[in-house]
Design an enzyme around this catalytic site. Sequence first.
Site, PDB file in Angstrom:
ATOM      1  CG  HIS A  75     -13.077 -31.249 -33.642  1.00 31.81           C
ATOM      2  ND1 HIS A  75     -14.352 -30.995 -33.172  1.00 31.81           N
ATOM      3  CD2 HIS A  75     -12.224 -30.653 -32.770  1.00 31.81           C
ATOM      4  CE1 HIS A  75     -14.274 -30.282 -32.065  1.00 31.81           C
ATOM      5  NE2 HIS A  75     -12.999 -30.050 -31.803  1.00 31.81           N
ATOM      6  CB  SER A  77     -11.481 -30.740 -28.797  1.00 32.83           C
ATOM      7  OG  SER A  77     -11.219 -29.606 -29.596  1.00 32.83           O
TER       8      SER A  77
END
Length: 265
Positions: free
Chosen positions: A185, A132
């Site tokens: 992230h 991710s």
Amino acid sequence: MPSFPQFNPARIRSYVFRLPLCTRVLAAVMICLYIATIPFPWLREFGQLEPAKMNFTQMHRLNLFPLMHLNFFHMIFNLIALTPLLERFESEFGTLVTLALFTGPFGTIPGGVYTLLEKFVLHSNTIVMGASIWVFLLLSAEVMKTHKTNPTFNVGPYKIPTWTTPLILVLVTSFIVPNVSLLGHLCGAGLGYLWASGYIKFLVPHEKILRWVETKLNLLARLPHYVSVDQKTYGRYGVLPTSSTPGAPLGNMPRSPEPGQKLGP
């Protein structure tokens, strides 16, 4: 009655068979590593990014953690999100550039920044793994292209800057998906912004070196689905070659209506 698109296995199969080489390799490595962790669960601990364990003998974690996943659903959702973004990146920049970046600085830089922030700023030891971080890196790079042509989008009476879209997704994901790393992230998205802005293009090997390697090893002829430096979709950094002479032909390549004008987002 509204018509909905039907699931078509043949189209999915055709799409998978058209994927460029490096995208295929990275996807296969993720799948194989997940399968390998079933009989050998210690592999997950070996590859995960754990800030407290990081030292010069553990640098392999910076390269491996995007390829490791916690479980099947973690792996498959990341793979579905990453594949079209990675395929687009490789089609634009070529197989060698993609391989060099995603096995090197696109893992080590966000992973290193995350480790430093966790150890010396937050004084925490949150373990992260998964692709991710690459998803948000590529989303940030893509949205910066869109931002140039569409600087804002409307949400009710508000105009939202287009470049903030990945940051909004990072926040939404951190709220609705359990056990995700907001900081991880953000590190990936930050590197994507830097890449799209041109500040870290020096990480790419010089084009003369890439051409020499391709020619010396005859990669285009030997490797199926290989994307050459000279045969990328948009040219080396998203710009097609143009001529300063209005009537100069460009073969079969589409030409900008003005000399030197960039085509596409």
